[in-house]
Design a protein around this motif. Structure first.
Motif, PDB file in Angstrom:
ATOM      1  N   ARG A  12       0.834  -1.203   0.000  1.00  0.00           N
ATOM      2  CA  ARG A  12       0.000   0.000   0.000  1.00  0.00           C
ATOM      3  C   ARG A  12       0.867   1.251   0.000  1.00  0.00           C
ATOM      4  N   ARG A  13       2.007   1.207   0.692  1.00  0.00           N
ATOM      5  CA  ARG A  13       2.887   2.372   0.746  1.00  0.00           C
ATOM      6  C   ARG A  13       3.578   2.614  -0.590  1.00  0.00           C
ATOM      7  N   HIS A  14       3.963   1.532  -1.263  1.00  0.00           N
ATOM      8  CA  HIS A  14       4.731   1.692  -2.505  1.00  0.00           C
ATOM      9  C   HIS A  14       3.857   1.838  -3.746  1.00  0.00           C
ATOM     10  N   ALA A  15       2.589   1.408  -3.695  1.00  0.00           N
ATOM     11  CA  ALA A  15       1.756   1.388  -4.903  1.00  0.00           C
ATOM     12  C   ALA A  15       1.701   2.733  -5.621  1.00  0.00           C
ATOM     13  N   PRO A  16       1.425   3.862  -4.934  1.00  0.00           N
ATOM     14  CA  PRO A  16       1.375   5.122  -5.675  1.00  0.00           C
ATOM     15  C   PRO A  16       2.714   5.533  -6.259  1.00  0.00           C
ATOM     16  N   GLN A  17       3.815   5.186  -5.589  1.00  0.00           N
ATOM     17  CA  GLN A  17       5.129   5.530  -6.127  1.00  0.00           C
ATOM     18  C   GLN A  17       5.434   4.732  -7.393  1.00  0.00           C
ATOM     19  N   VAL A  18       5.033   3.457  -7.396  1.00  0.00           N
ATOM     20  CA  VAL A  18       5.254   2.617  -8.569  1.00  0.00           C
ATOM     21  C   VAL A  18       4.398   3.111  -9.730  1.00  0.00           C
ATOM     22  N   ALA A 125     -16.087  15.170  -6.654  1.00  0.00           N
ATOM     23  CA  ALA A 125     -16.408  13.748  -6.502  1.00  0.00           C
ATOM     24  C   ALA A 125     -15.440  12.884  -7.298  1.00  0.00           C
ATOM     25  N   ALA A 126     -15.086  13.323  -8.495  1.00  0.00           N
ATOM     26  CA  ALA A 126     -14.139  12.566  -9.322  1.00  0.00           C
ATOM     27  C   ALA A 126     -12.735  12.629  -8.723  1.00  0.00           C
ATOM     28  N   GLN A 127     -12.347  13.777  -8.176  1.00  0.00           N
ATOM     29  CA  GLN A 127     -11.039  13.895  -7.530  1.00  0.00           C
ATOM     30  C   GLN A 127     -10.916  12.922  -6.364  1.00  0.00           C
ATOM     31  N   VAL A 128     -11.964  12.842  -5.544  1.00  0.00           N
ATOM     32  CA  VAL A 128     -11.949  11.932  -4.402  1.00  0.00           C
ATOM     33  C   VAL A 128     -11.839  10.479  -4.876  1.00  0.00           C
ATOM     34  N   ALA A 129     -12.656  10.105  -5.848  1.00  0.00           N
ATOM     35  CA  ALA A 129     -12.665   8.719  -6.325  1.00  0.00           C
ATOM     36  C   ALA A 129     -11.325   8.324  -6.935  1.00  0.00           C
ATOM     37  N   LEU A 130     -10.766   9.200  -7.777  1.00  0.00           N
ATOM     38  CA  LEU A 130      -9.507   8.874  -8.439  1.00  0.00           C
ATOM     39  C   LEU A 130      -8.364   8.833  -7.429  1.00  0.00           C
ATOM     40  N   THR A 131      -8.387   9.712  -6.436  1.00  0.00           N
ATOM     41  CA  THR A 131      -7.346   9.695  -5.400  1.00  0.00           C
ATOM     42  C   THR A 131      -7.387   8.395  -4.609  1.00  0.00           C
ATOM     43  N   ARG A 133      -8.527   5.589  -5.600  1.00  0.00           N
ATOM     44  CA  ARG A 133      -8.180   4.459  -6.473  1.00  0.00           C
ATOM     45  C   ARG A 133      -6.683   4.417  -6.765  1.00  0.00           C
ATOM     46  N   ALA A 134      -6.139   5.532  -7.213  1.00  0.00           N
ATOM     47  CA  ALA A 134      -4.761   5.526  -7.702  1.00  0.00           C
ATOM     48  C   ALA A 134      -3.735   5.700  -6.593  1.00  0.00           C
ATOM     49  N   VAL A 135      -4.034   6.551  -5.627  1.00  0.00           N
ATOM     50  CA  VAL A 135      -3.063   6.838  -4.575  1.00  0.00           C
ATOM     51  C   VAL A 135      -3.340   6.004  -3.331  1.00  0.00           C
ATOM     52  N   GLY A 136      -4.625   5.847  -3.000  1.00  0.00           N
ATOM     53  CA  GLY A 136      -4.978   5.068  -1.821  1.00  0.00           C
ATOM     54  C   GLY A 136      -4.914   3.572  -2.036  1.00  0.00           C
ATOM     55  N   GLY A 137      -5.021   3.145  -3.298  1.00  0.00           N
ATOM     56  CA  GLY A 137      -4.941   1.716  -3.576  1.00  0.00           C
ATOM     57  C   GLY A 137      -6.218   0.958  -3.280  1.00  0.00           C
ATOM     58  N   LEU A 138      -7.338   1.651  -3.011  1.00  0.00           N
ATOM     59  CA  LEU A 138      -8.593   0.966  -2.771  1.00  0.00           C
ATOM     60  C   LEU A 138      -9.152   0.430  -4.083  1.00  0.00           C
ATOM     61  N   THR A 139      -9.847  -0.686  -4.016  1.00  0.00           N
ATOM     62  CA  THR A 139     -10.489  -1.217  -5.208  1.00  0.00           C
ATOM     63  C   THR A 139     -11.725  -0.386  -5.535  1.00  0.00           C
ATOM     64  N   HIS A 206     -19.783   6.233  11.253  1.00  0.00           N
ATOM     65  CA  HIS A 206     -18.333   6.328  11.090  1.00  0.00           C
ATOM     66  C   HIS A 206     -17.858   5.256  10.126  1.00  0.00           C
ATOM     67  N   ARG A 207     -17.069   5.652   9.134  1.00  0.00           N
ATOM     68  CA  ARG A 207     -16.462   4.699   8.210  1.00  0.00           C
ATOM     69  C   ARG A 207     -14.954   4.751   8.432  1.00  0.00           C
ATOM     70  N   ALA A 208     -14.511   3.863   9.315  1.00  0.00           N
ATOM     71  CA  ALA A 208     -13.129   3.919   9.776  1.00  0.00           C
ATOM     72  C   ALA A 208     -12.142   3.755   8.639  1.00  0.00           C
ATOM     73  N   ASP A 209     -12.493   2.955   7.617  1.00  0.00           N
ATOM     74  CA  ASP A 209     -11.544   2.721   6.527  1.00  0.00           C
ATOM     75  C   ASP A 209     -11.225   4.010   5.785  1.00  0.00           C
ATOM     76  N   LEU A 210     -12.244   4.830   5.512  1.00  0.00           N
ATOM     77  CA  LEU A 210     -11.996   6.091   4.823  1.00  0.00           C
ATOM     78  C   LEU A 210     -11.219   7.061   5.699  1.00  0.00           C
ATOM     79  N   ALA A 211     -11.582   7.145   6.970  1.00  0.00           N
ATOM     80  CA  ALA A 211     -10.876   8.060   7.873  1.00  0.00           C
ATOM     81  C   ALA A 211      -9.407   7.668   7.986  1.00  0.00           C
ATOM     82  N   ARG A 212      -9.149   6.364   8.152  1.00  0.00           N
ATOM     83  CA  ARG A 212      -7.750   5.905   8.256  1.00  0.00           C
ATOM     84  C   ARG A 212      -6.981   6.171   6.967  1.00  0.00           C
ATOM     85  N   GLU A 213      -7.649   5.970   5.819  1.00  0.00           N
ATOM     86  CA  GLU A 213      -6.968   6.196   4.545  1.00  0.00           C
ATOM     87  C   GLU A 213      -6.609   7.665   4.381  1.00  0.00           C
ATOM     88  N   ALA A 214      -7.510   8.557   4.773  1.00  0.00           N
ATOM     89  CA  ALA A 214      -7.215   9.988   4.680  1.00  0.00           C
ATOM     90  C   ALA A 214      -6.025  10.350   5.554  1.00  0.00           C
TER      91      ALA A 214
END
Length: 410
Positions: A12-18, A125-131, A133-139, A206-214
């Motif tokens: 997860r840490r390296h995915a956006p760098q790759v 909304a598109a900025q959040v979704a793309l971030t 997906r591409a940077v957060g690595g969420l499916t 509360h959606r802990a996964d989103l809060a933690r990802e942010a």
């Protein structure tokens, strides 16, 4: 920590760098992302069993580059293959520095990728979704679940976002645009956190996964910009706010307001880190909105009891905050602080002044109901609670507001 968990964290840490390294080299978002996903899957299968490679990021870049090459070779039609190769040929706008300079993939690619995902041509909304997906690595499925939309809808949203940024140079903004573009990146991270901390719709508060990802993404940005006060302030605000999450809901998911929470359940480690970051952020230049909001959150978190809260200081900070930005929600927070210092009737007068800007918003009616209740007007409070409950899509908030109305005397 198990080896599998260690591998997941590393990926997860390296995915956006790759991904950033491949996009920088080839300039084609979709193809590069597919290749990176295949490399991540290969690593998830091999690394837990075989052990970590000496250079995990280099391993991922090498495998992803091979997958990209395989994708080109597998094209059945020669003309189609030649067109794809041409489209993927590095161009000046996408390449690393000119010949003679060397540039290894670096952490900076994460920040550059964030700038790309938060490009001004995209909707919030598109900025959040793309971030995510591409940077957060969420499916795509995970992002769709977080936003309570069908997976196909979210896939289409992400696909359209990729199409809009196709051809955009993979590089950080020029210095004169950088501050403004960084502000957009931070706003997107703030939106992701807010949706995780207090979901705008659905069964869960509360959606802990989103809060933690942010928080994780903001930590990454701070690692790249350690002396940027806005970034430090935003991270402090997230930590200090999320520190209360365990006490915000009861055993049945019911909402518990701040003044009624069991403060022994607050995360004291997060509060200590957040408070230290507030002091650091305020020393890094003029205080902006994130720094001031973090300072307000710190005052709430540092009070051992609700009655110990330093409301005059919080009101003073809100005065600074509303001068920084014309934000009606900040003004609503100031109205609450004003009521706590000067009484509920004085606070209601401040609320009335916001009617035009926040008409129909459930938080305006919720605050009005609370102040009317404190002012001894149960009928007015009951009506305001009812309007607030009818205006929110969050089921925990609806239940809370109706409960407050039901317990008022007739």
């Amino acid at each position: 920590m198990s080896r599998t968990t260690e591998v997941e964290d590393l990926l997860r840490r390296h995915a956006p760098q790759v991904l950033g390294a491949l996009v920088r080299r080839y300039g084609h978002f979709d193809a590069a992302e597919d290749a990176v996903q295949e490399a991540l899957l290969a690593a998830a299968r091999q690394w837990p069993a075989d052990g970590l490679p000496e250079n995990p990021r280099g391993w991922l870049i090498r495998i992803a580059s091979r997958r990209l090459a395989d994708q080109l070779r597998s094209e059945s039609a020669r003309r189609r293959r030649e067109e794809t190769v041409a489209a993927l040929t590095p161009r000046d706008a996408f390449t690393a520095p000119p010949p003679g300079e060397s540039r290894a993939p670096s952490e900076d690619d994460t920040l550059t990728l964030l700038f790309l995902c938060c490009h001004p041509v995209l909707s919030p909304a598109a900025q959040v979704a793309l971030t995510l997906r591409a940077v957060g690595g969420l499916t795509t499925a995970e992002i769709a679940r977080a936003h309570l939309v069908p997976e196909a809808t979210m896939a289409q949203r992400i696909s359209r976002a990729k199409q809009k940024v196709r051809g955009t140079p993979f590089r950080q903004p020029v210095p004169e645009d950088r501050d403004q573009r960084l502000a957009v990146v931070l706003q997107v991270l703030y939106l992701i956190f807010n949706e995780g901390h207090t979901a705008t719709s659905g069964h869960d508060l509360h959606r802990a996964d989103l809060a933690r990802e942010a928080i994780r993404l903001t930590r990454s940005v701070r690692a790249l910009l350690p002396r940027e006060g806005r970034v430090t302030g935003l991270l402090a605000l997230m930590l200090l706010t999320e520190a209360r999450s365990a006490a915000r809901t009861g055993p049945h998911g019911e909402l518990i307001p701040l003044d009624e929470q069991d403060r022994t359940r607050w995360d004291r480690h997060a509060i200590a880190e957040g408070s230290a970051l507030v002091a650091e952020a305020l020393s890094e230049g003029p205080a902006g909105a994130y720094q001031v909001q973090a300072a307000i959150a710190a005052l709430h978190d540092e009070a051992e009891r609700a009655e110990d809260t330093d409301w005059p200081q919080i009101l003073a900070l809100y005065d600074v905050l509303v001068r920084h930005a014309s934000d009606p929600m900040a003004e609503l927070g100031r109205a609450v602080a004003f009521a706590m210092v000067h009484g509920p009737r004085a606070g209601l007068a401040e609320i009335d002044a916001l009617e035009d800007r926040l008409a129909g918003h459930h938080r305006l009616d919720a605050v009005r109901a609370h102040l009317l209740e404190k002012a001894g007007d149960p009928d007015g409070a009951r009506a305001a609670y009812g309007r607030a409950a009818a205006s929110t899509l969050s089921e925990p908030e609806v239940r809370y507001l109706r409960m407050r109305a039901a317990r008022l005397p007739p």
